[in-house]
Design a protein around this motif. Structure first.
Motif, PDB file in Angstrom:
ATOM      1  N   GLY A   1       5.419   6.071   3.459  1.00 25.92           N
ATOM      2  CA  GLY A   1       5.948   7.213   4.201  1.00 25.92           C
ATOM      3  C   GLY A   1       5.812   7.038   5.708  1.00 25.92           C
ATOM      4  N   ILE A   2       4.679   6.486   6.118  1.00 24.69           N
ATOM      5  CA  ILE A   2       4.442   6.237   7.551  1.00 24.69           C
ATOM      6  C   ILE A   2       5.476   5.233   8.065  1.00 24.69           C
ATOM      7  CG2 ILE A   2       2.791   5.323   9.242  1.00 24.69           C
ATOM      8  CD1 ILE A   2       0.569   6.263   7.206  1.00 24.69           C
ATOM      9  N   ALA A   3       5.674   4.155   7.318  1.00 27.23           N
ATOM     10  CA  ALA A   3       6.636   3.122   7.728  1.00 27.23           C
ATOM     11  C   ALA A   3       8.052   3.696   7.798  1.00 27.23           C
ATOM     12  CB  ALA A   3       6.583   1.942   6.761  1.00 27.23           C
ATOM     13  N   GLU A   4       8.402   4.560   6.854  1.00 26.10           N
ATOM     14  CA  GLU A   4       9.738   5.165   6.870  1.00 26.10           C
ATOM     15  C   GLU A   4       9.928   6.069   8.087  1.00 26.10           C
ATOM     16  OE1 GLU A   4       9.935   6.971   3.005  1.00 26.10           O
ATOM     17  OE2 GLU A   4      10.363   5.051   2.024  1.00 26.10           O
ATOM     18  N   GLU A   5       8.884   6.816   8.459  1.00 24.50           N
ATOM     19  CA  GLU A   5       8.992   7.674   9.650  1.00 24.50           C
ATOM     20  C   GLU A   5       9.134   6.842  10.917  1.00 24.50           C
ATOM     21  OE1 GLU A   5       6.670  11.472   9.822  1.00 24.50           O
ATOM     22  OE2 GLU A   5       5.669  10.566   8.074  1.00 24.50           O
ATOM     23  N   ILE A   6       8.364   5.774  11.029  1.00 26.32           N
ATOM     24  CA  ILE A   6       8.455   4.900  12.206  1.00 26.32           C
ATOM     25  C   ILE A   6       9.807   4.193  12.218  1.00 26.32           C
ATOM     26  CG2 ILE A   6       7.508   2.816  13.302  1.00 26.32           C
ATOM     27  CD1 ILE A   6       5.868   5.301  13.825  1.00 26.32           C
ATOM     28  N   GLN A   7      10.275   3.771  11.048  1.00 32.02           N
ATOM     29  CA  GLN A   7      11.599   3.150  10.954  1.00 32.02           C
ATOM     30  C   GLN A   7      12.663   4.094  11.513  1.00 32.02           C
ATOM     31  OE1 GLN A   7      13.598   3.179   7.116  1.00 32.02           O
ATOM     32  NE2 GLN A   7      14.036   0.989   7.337  1.00 32.02           N
TER      33      GLN A   7
ATOM     34  N   ASN B   1       0.881  -1.170   0.000  1.00 28.75           N
ATOM     35  CA  ASN B   1       0.000   0.000   0.000  1.00 28.75           C
ATOM     36  C   ASN B   1       0.919   1.219   0.000  1.00 28.75           C
ATOM     37  OD1 ASN B   1      -1.493   2.277   0.874  1.00 28.75           O
ATOM     38  ND2 ASN B   1      -2.967   0.983   1.950  1.00 28.75           N
ATOM     39  N   LYS B   2       0.918   1.955  -1.096  1.00 26.22           N
ATOM     40  CA  LYS B   2       1.792   3.133  -1.251  1.00 26.22           C
ATOM     41  C   LYS B   2       1.577   4.154  -0.140  1.00 26.22           C
ATOM     42  CE  LYS B   2       3.881   2.423  -5.297  1.00 26.22           C
ATOM     43  NZ  LYS B   2       5.236   2.031  -5.321  1.00 26.22           N
ATOM     44  N   ASP B   3       0.344   4.253   0.372  1.00 22.66           N
ATOM     45  CA  ASP B   3       0.043   5.224   1.421  1.00 22.66           C
ATOM     46  C   ASP B   3       0.761   4.903   2.729  1.00 22.66           C
ATOM     47  OD1 ASP B   3      -1.615   6.605  -0.323  1.00 22.66           O
ATOM     48  OD2 ASP B   3      -3.411   5.532   0.332  1.00 22.66           O
TER      49      ASP B   3
END
Length: 128
Positions: free
Chosen positions: A112-118, A107-109
């Motif tokens: 960005g969220i996953a990258e910030e949490i990473q 899911n492209k949405d």
């Protein structure tokens, strides 16, 4: 792709490591929703001895909310797990890499969220 980031601490007790990682998570906006004592559970359920090992279920509510809005089934992959375990080298702390785990969702949405949490979880591990 490695699915976790880790660091081994020396010269701290297991309980001190739990406190340190909990405080570091708090600094990055995470709270601990769950705490699973694997050693205790395996002793109770299987009468097996195991090294000190805890799984902390960490949650950053604003990011969890964003992820749930982007993908309604993402709750199956929440919270972010952080383990604290005794090893021969010291106390290892390892956090899930959400970018690696989100690849399965496609899911492209969420990217960005996953990258910030990473980034936040890497900061936690590096700060220890």
């Amino acid at each position: 792709m490695k699915y976790y980031n880790e660091k081994t601490l020396t010269n701290v007790s297991f309980e001190e490591a739990i406190q340190k990682v909990t405080e570091a998570l708090k600094e990055e906006g995470f709270g601990i929703l769950t705490e699973i004592d694997v050693k205790e559970t395996l002793k109770k359920k299987l009468d097996e001895d195991f090294r000190p090992y805890k799984i902390l279920g960490a949650c950053n509510p604003p990011f969890a909310h964003k992820a749930l809005l982007a993908e309604d089934k993402i709750g199956a992959m929440l919270p972010c797990n952080v383990i604290v375990q005794q090893t021969d080298d010291g106390i290892e702390i390892a956090a899930v890499d959400p970018v690696a785990s989100m690849q399965a969702v496609q899911n492209k949405d969420l990217e960005g969220i996953a990258e910030e949490i990473q980034s936040k979880l890497k900061t936690v591990i590096e700060s220890l």
